[in-house]
Write a protein that holds these residues in place. Structure first.
Motif, PDB file in Angstrom:
ATOM      1  N   VAL A 155      40.681  48.091  47.409  1.00 45.23           N
ATOM      2  CA  VAL A 155      42.028  48.469  46.977  1.00 45.23           C
ATOM      3  C   VAL A 155      42.632  49.467  47.958  1.00 45.23           C
ATOM      4  O   VAL A 155      43.782  49.325  48.398  1.00 45.23           O
ATOM      5  N   ARG A 156      41.850  50.485  48.308  1.00 40.88           N
ATOM      6  CA  ARG A 156      42.338  51.538  49.198  1.00 40.88           C
ATOM      7  C   ARG A 156      42.489  51.058  50.636  1.00 40.88           C
ATOM      8  O   ARG A 156      43.437  51.444  51.331  1.00 40.88           O
ATOM      9  N   ALA A 157      41.585  50.202  51.092  1.00 37.39           N
ATOM     10  CA  ALA A 157      41.693  49.685  52.454  1.00 37.39           C
ATOM     11  C   ALA A 157      42.959  48.851  52.612  1.00 37.39           C
ATOM     12  O   ALA A 157      43.680  48.961  53.608  1.00 37.39           O
ATOM     13  N   CYS A 158      43.240  48.028  51.616  1.00 33.16           N
ATOM     14  CA  CYS A 158      44.427  47.169  51.663  1.00 33.16           C
ATOM     15  C   CYS A 158      45.711  47.988  51.598  1.00 33.16           C
ATOM     16  O   CYS A 158      46.674  47.727  52.327  1.00 33.16           O
ATOM     17  N   GLY A 163      48.623  48.304  54.263  1.00 34.52           N
ATOM     18  CA  GLY A 163      49.932  48.473  53.627  1.00 34.52           C
ATOM     19  C   GLY A 163      50.381  47.281  52.820  1.00 34.52           C
ATOM     20  O   GLY A 163      51.565  47.137  52.508  1.00 34.52           O
ATOM     21  N   ALA A 164      49.450  46.403  52.444  1.00 39.69           N
ATOM     22  CA  ALA A 164      49.814  45.176  51.733  1.00 39.69           C
ATOM     23  C   ALA A 164      49.778  45.343  50.217  1.00 39.69           C
ATOM     24  O   ALA A 164      50.474  44.624  49.493  1.00 39.69           O
ATOM     25  N   HIS A 165      48.958  46.245  49.717  1.00 40.25           N
ATOM     26  CA  HIS A 165      48.870  46.528  48.280  1.00 40.25           C
ATOM     27  C   HIS A 165      48.599  45.269  47.456  1.00 40.25           C
ATOM     28  O   HIS A 165      49.228  45.027  46.428  1.00 40.25           O
ATOM     29  N   VAL A 166      47.638  44.482  47.919  1.00 43.75           N
ATOM     30  CA  VAL A 166      47.301  43.245  47.213  1.00 43.75           C
ATOM     31  C   VAL A 166      46.461  43.518  45.978  1.00 43.75           C
ATOM     32  O   VAL A 166      46.659  42.919  44.929  1.00 43.75           O
ATOM     33  N   TRP A 167      45.520  44.468  46.084  1.00 50.66           N
ATOM     34  CA  TRP A 167      44.510  44.653  45.048  1.00 50.66           C
ATOM     35  C   TRP A 167      44.826  45.793  44.079  1.00 50.66           C
ATOM     36  O   TRP A 167      45.428  46.779  44.448  1.00 50.66           O
ATOM     37  N   GLU A 168      44.340  45.628  42.853  1.00 55.24           N
ATOM     38  CA  GLU A 168      44.394  46.677  41.837  1.00 55.24           C
ATOM     39  C   GLU A 168      43.329  46.369  40.800  1.00 55.24           C
ATOM     40  O   GLU A 168      42.821  45.244  40.726  1.00 55.24           O
ATOM     41  N   VAL A 169      42.968  47.372  40.003  1.00 60.91           N
ATOM     42  CA  VAL A 169      42.000  47.175  38.927  1.00 60.91           C
ATOM     43  C   VAL A 169      42.760  47.062  37.617  1.00 60.91           C
ATOM     44  O   VAL A 169      43.586  47.911  37.281  1.00 60.91           O
ATOM     45  N   SER A 170      42.465  46.005  36.865  1.00 66.21           N
ATOM     46  CA  SER A 170      43.136  45.749  35.604  1.00 66.21           C
ATOM     47  C   SER A 170      42.187  46.005  34.438  1.00 66.21           C
ATOM     48  O   SER A 170      40.971  45.818  34.561  1.00 66.21           O
ATOM     49  N   ALA A 171      42.732  46.425  33.301  1.00 65.61           N
ATOM     50  CA  ALA A 171      42.000  46.668  32.054  1.00 65.61           C
ATOM     51  C   ALA A 171      41.120  47.907  32.172  1.00 65.61           C
ATOM     52  O   ALA A 171      41.217  48.665  33.144  1.00 65.61           O
ATOM     53  N   ARG A 172      40.252  48.107  31.194  1.00 67.52           N
ATOM     54  CA  ARG A 172      39.411  49.299  31.156  1.00 67.52           C
ATOM     55  C   ARG A 172      37.988  48.945  30.734  1.00 67.52           C
ATOM     56  O   ARG A 172      37.741  47.897  30.140  1.00 67.52           O
ATOM     57  N   GLY A 173      37.072  49.878  31.032  1.00 67.03           N
ATOM     58  CA  GLY A 173      35.692  49.715  30.603  1.00 67.03           C
ATOM     59  C   GLY A 173      35.064  48.444  31.116  1.00 67.03           C
ATOM     60  O   GLY A 173      35.277  48.029  32.251  1.00 67.03           O
ATOM     61  N   ILE A 174      34.269  47.796  30.251  1.00 70.37           N
ATOM     62  CA  ILE A 174      33.554  46.585  30.642  1.00 70.37           C
ATOM     63  C   ILE A 174      34.511  45.443  30.965  1.00 70.37           C
ATOM     64  O   ILE A 174      34.150  44.477  31.636  1.00 70.37           O
ATOM     65  N   ASN A 191      51.451  38.829  49.380  1.00 72.46           N
ATOM     66  CA  ASN A 191      51.336  39.989  50.265  1.00 72.46           C
ATOM     67  C   ASN A 191      50.091  39.977  51.136  1.00 72.46           C
ATOM     68  O   ASN A 191      49.977  40.761  52.075  1.00 72.46           O
ATOM     69  N   CYS A 192      49.129  39.125  50.823  1.00 73.42           N
ATOM     70  CA  CYS A 192      47.877  39.112  51.584  1.00 73.42           C
ATOM     71  C   CYS A 192      48.117  38.605  53.000  1.00 73.42           C
ATOM     72  O   CYS A 192      48.676  37.527  53.209  1.00 73.42           O
ATOM     73  N   THR A 193      47.674  39.399  53.979  1.00 73.79           N
ATOM     74  CA  THR A 193      47.850  39.037  55.386  1.00 73.79           C
ATOM     75  C   THR A 193      46.621  38.350  55.959  1.00 73.79           C
ATOM     76  O   THR A 193      46.645  37.919  57.112  1.00 73.79           O
ATOM     77  N   GLY A 194      45.545  38.280  55.175  1.00 71.68           N
ATOM     78  CA  GLY A 194      44.318  37.668  55.670  1.00 71.68           C
ATOM     79  C   GLY A 194      43.616  38.504  56.719  1.00 71.68           C
ATOM     80  O   GLY A 194      42.834  37.983  57.512  1.00 71.68           O
ATOM     81  N   CYS A 195      43.868  39.821  56.719  1.00 67.48           N
ATOM     82  CA  CYS A 195      43.330  40.694  57.765  1.00 67.48           C
ATOM     83  C   CYS A 195      41.827  40.908  57.651  1.00 67.48           C
ATOM     84  O   CYS A 195      41.158  41.191  58.643  1.00 67.48           O
ATOM     85  N   GLY A 196      41.280  40.820  56.437  1.00 72.58           N
ATOM     86  CA  GLY A 196      39.844  40.989  56.244  1.00 72.58           C
ATOM     87  C   GLY A 196      39.373  42.422  56.090  1.00 72.58           C
ATOM     88  O   GLY A 196      38.171  42.675  56.017  1.00 72.58           O
TER      89      GLY A 196
END
Length: 237
Positions: A155-158, A163-174, A191-196
């Motif tokens: 998430v942080r690398a992206c 600067g693409a902000h593709v990832w995030e964490v959804s929901a909580r707990g398990i 938004n994914c640039t395929g940069c890896g």
């Protein structure tokens, strides 16, 4: 730049003001285990593996997010810390499916290496891992939710490097899972640039490149630090 003096494992050290306990410890060749921390990215203190003891308090502190302050006395190793770290690793292992023998990152997984160094040969807690799908919709990469430890390094690398902000964490707990864009398949993420960069940042086999299996799926997390350093130099030039 101002400096501060403190003790780490009894040794008097000097560090730059603003450095974290982890950064100061590493500058003085003192080992503190980490999983969610990755040089070049912001620190979140999510995995709780880097906990240290501070003299004068019973509360354990996350070394990656705690600023080193004048006069601190830090302990990085003790029976209490070792037991706490083992527990943290065991809880990570029971939350998802981490069968190393069939993982593309077997032998190159940071969670596996940490478990081995802590001599975690079994877990004391019941397995809670839900059945999660494997997202193969991206033309180059694979996301296996079953291997994800929710460290948010991807998430942080992206966000911070690409600067693409593709990832995030959804929901909580398990129920927490990594999601791309509006919880759509990764292959549909505009938004994914395929940069890896997220692949290289991932410490486990959750994010891997298609067509590569053990022992070819080697990652280089040092690449993240090099990119971050390059961006910092360019910003100040």
């Amino acid at each position: 730049m101002k400096t501060v003096s403190a003790r780490i494992d009894g040794e008097l050290i000097t560090a730059q003001e603003g450095q974290t306990v982890l950064e100061a410890a590493r500058d003085h060749d003192k080992y503190i285990p980490t999983l969610c921390y990755l040089k070049g990215l912001s620190a979140t203190g999510a995995c709780r593996v880097c906990m240290v003891e501070l003299a004068g308090t019973d509360r354990l502190l996350a070394a990656c997010t705690t600023p080193l302050q004048e006069g601190m006395s830090i302990r990085t190793t003790s029976a209490k810390l070792e037991e706490y770290r083992k527990m943290a690793v065991e809880l990570l292992l029971v939350e998802r499916n981490h069968i190393c023998s069939v993982c593309a990152s077997n032998g190159r997984c940071e969670l596996q290496a940490l478990a081995q160094s802590l001599e975690v040969t079994h877990v004391r807690y019941p397995y809670n891992n839900p059945r999660l799908h494997v997202d193969m919709s991206h033309p180059r990469y694979v996301l296996d939710h079953n291997r994800c430890i929710l460290c948010t390094r991807c998430v942080r690398a992206c966000a911070e490097l690409e600067g693409a902000h593709v990832w995030e964490v959804s929901a909580r707990g398990i129920s927490s899972v990594l999601v791309s864009d509006m919880a759509d398949d990764w292959g549909n993420a505009r938004n994914c640039t395929g940069c890896g960069k997220c692949i290289q940042a991932c410490p486990t086999g959750a994010l891997v490149e298609k067509g590569f299996a053990f022992p070819s799926s080697e990652k280089s997390s040092e690449m993240i630090a090099r990119i971050s350093a390059t961006r910092t130099i360019a910003h100040h030039s």
